[in-house]
Design an enzyme around this catalytic site. Structure first.
Site, mmCIF file in Angstrom:
data_model
loop_
_atom_site.group_PDB
_atom_site.id
_atom_site.type_symbol
_atom_site.label_atom_id
_atom_site.label_comp_id
_atom_site.label_asym_id
_atom_site.label_seq_id
_atom_site.Cartn_x
_atom_site.Cartn_y
_atom_site.Cartn_z
ATOM 1 N N ASP A 170 0.918 -1.360 -0.129
ATOM 2 C CA ASP A 170 -0.160 0.020 -0.072
ATOM 3 C C ASP A 170 0.780 1.208 0.069
ATOM 4 O OD1 ASP A 170 -2.011 -1.930 0.562
ATOM 5 O OD2 ASP A 170 -1.942 -1.649 2.598
ATOM 6 N N GLU A 221 -11.301 -1.753 -3.810
ATOM 7 C CA GLU A 221 -10.848 -1.240 -2.663
ATOM 8 C C GLU A 221 -9.448 -0.181 -2.988
ATOM 9 O OE1 GLU A 221 -9.038 -4.431 -0.107
ATOM 10 O OE2 GLU A 221 -7.436 -4.585 -1.472
ATOM 11 N N HIS A 235 -3.096 -1.118 -5.288
ATOM 12 C CA HIS A 235 -3.131 -0.402 -3.976
ATOM 13 C C HIS A 235 -1.812 0.723 -4.187
ATOM 14 C CE1 HIS A 235 -4.652 0.629 -0.220
ATOM 15 N NE2 HIS A 235 -3.986 1.593 -0.350
ATOM 16 N N ARG A 295 5.109 -8.705 -0.762
ATOM 17 C CA ARG A 295 4.608 -7.417 -1.335
ATOM 18 C C ARG A 295 5.665 -6.290 -1.439
ATOM 19 N NH1 ARG A 295 -1.408 -6.154 0.419
ATOM 20 N NH2 ARG A 295 -0.254 -6.775 2.208
#
Length: 336
Positions: A32, A207, A272, A302
């Site tokens: 993120d 999202e 994201h 990630r």
């Protein structure tokens, strides 16, 4: 002697050229990723789970050596002390605000919260907890972001319609100040197409909403499908900057993903994201997380990556495809 001087000059040119390149990923891990540019510095953050952290740098490609500071740690035993996800740093109304999702250890209790800092530099001064940022429904909420259009502040987030998980949708609401939602929420997007509905566990996901502005258009770039799958990808809603952004009919949804996995380049589950301009303001870049191997899921594997993107003749962004790790790329223009 002349030959030695020529070799030295050639070596200097080579080293200078190489200094203007970088490779992905820009950090070994970090989901993120978010950044904001102010007063000559990029301030970067990503999900750290237990606290809020800011990296400060003049060059986002140099995050590994950037100044890093934990700016706020929640008190234990609160409704916002655990599972801190997707923090975002914004400079609004002359102060810094960092928004984040958190809970008490139970995912059903995830809500959005914000801390505030009046200092010119967000890595300095004192951060104060302002409280929960939510609408009157007080439903599950994550991935909050804030943007301004024509003097009005808005918050976007991913939330549930009711009390049970099953589908995450993108909501929008007006704000009266950076820590207060002042109106009813409106649903802008729910999983609709096949590419948005990959999860394997019966949960449908939209999202990570992020705003990208270009000329008289506003683009809402979001992440779709389960982050635990390789099919996690970016979708896009478009609206006119002059439209009523609280009217869902003002937004047009693209039927296909705008950025998705590229097995040929060994990039999986890209999503994201955030955006930024190069230091000289001439280039547009996307910053996103992705995995290097299929099946890596949405845990610690990630890592943040960045690449330049362009604009099509119709005014829509062209993100291209995720580029392969380890390949040298030119740094953003104006980097020093």
């Amino acid at each position: 002697m002349k030959k030695a001087l020529l070799l030295a000059a050639f070596s200097l040119i080579l080293s200078s050229a190489f200094a203007q390149t970088f490779t992905n990923p820009v950090l070994p891990g970090g989901a993120d990723p978010w950044n904001i540019y102010k007063d000559g510095y990029y301030y970067y953050t990503n999900t750290s789970v237990h606290n809020l952290v800011i990296w400060k740098t003049k060059d986002l490609t140099e995050l590994r050596s950037a100044e890093r500071k934990v700016i706020w740690t929640p008190p234990p035993g609160t409704m916002y002390s655990k599972e801190i996800w997707a923090p975002e740093l914004h400079f609004l109304r002359g102060k810094w605000y960092m928004y984040f999702a958190a809970d008490d250890g139970k995912n059903d209790n995830h809500r959005m919260y914000v801390v505030e800092n009046p200092s010119a530099d967000p890595t300095q001064g004192e951060w104060t907890f302002k409280g929960q940022v939510g609408d009157e429904t007080n439903q599950w909420a994550i991935d909050g972001t804030v943007f301004e259009n024509k003097g009005q502040l808005y918050m976007l987030w991913s939330g549930w319609e009711g009390n049970k998980n099953g589908m995450q949708s993108i909501y929008i609401a007006k704000m009266s100040n950076p820590w207060t939602i002042s109106g009813k929420r409106v649903r802008l997007s729910s999983p609709q197409y096949d590419w948005e509905n990959n999860s394997g566990i019966g949960v449908r996901v939209n999202e990570g909403p992020e705003i990208l502005k270009h000329k008289d258009k506003i683009f809402l770039i979001y992440s779709a499908s389960g982050c635990w799958t390789d099919f996690y990808a970016l979708g896009m809603l478009s609206a006119s900057a002059n439209a009523d952004l609280m009217d869902s009919l003002s937004w047009t949804k693209s039927p296909k993903p705008v950025f998705s996995q590229n097995p040929e380049n060994q990039i999986y589950a890209p999503g994201h994201n955030s955006f930024f301009k190069s230091p000289d303001g001439k280039e547009d870049w996307i910053l996103y997380h992705a995995n290097s191997h299929p099946g890596d899921g949405c845990g610690g594997k990630r890592a943040p990556r960045m690449q330049k993107f362009t604009w099509r003749k119709d005014g829509t962004p062209d993100f291209g495809v995720p580029l392969k790790d380890g390949v040298e790329m030119q740094k953003p223009s104006g980097s020093k």
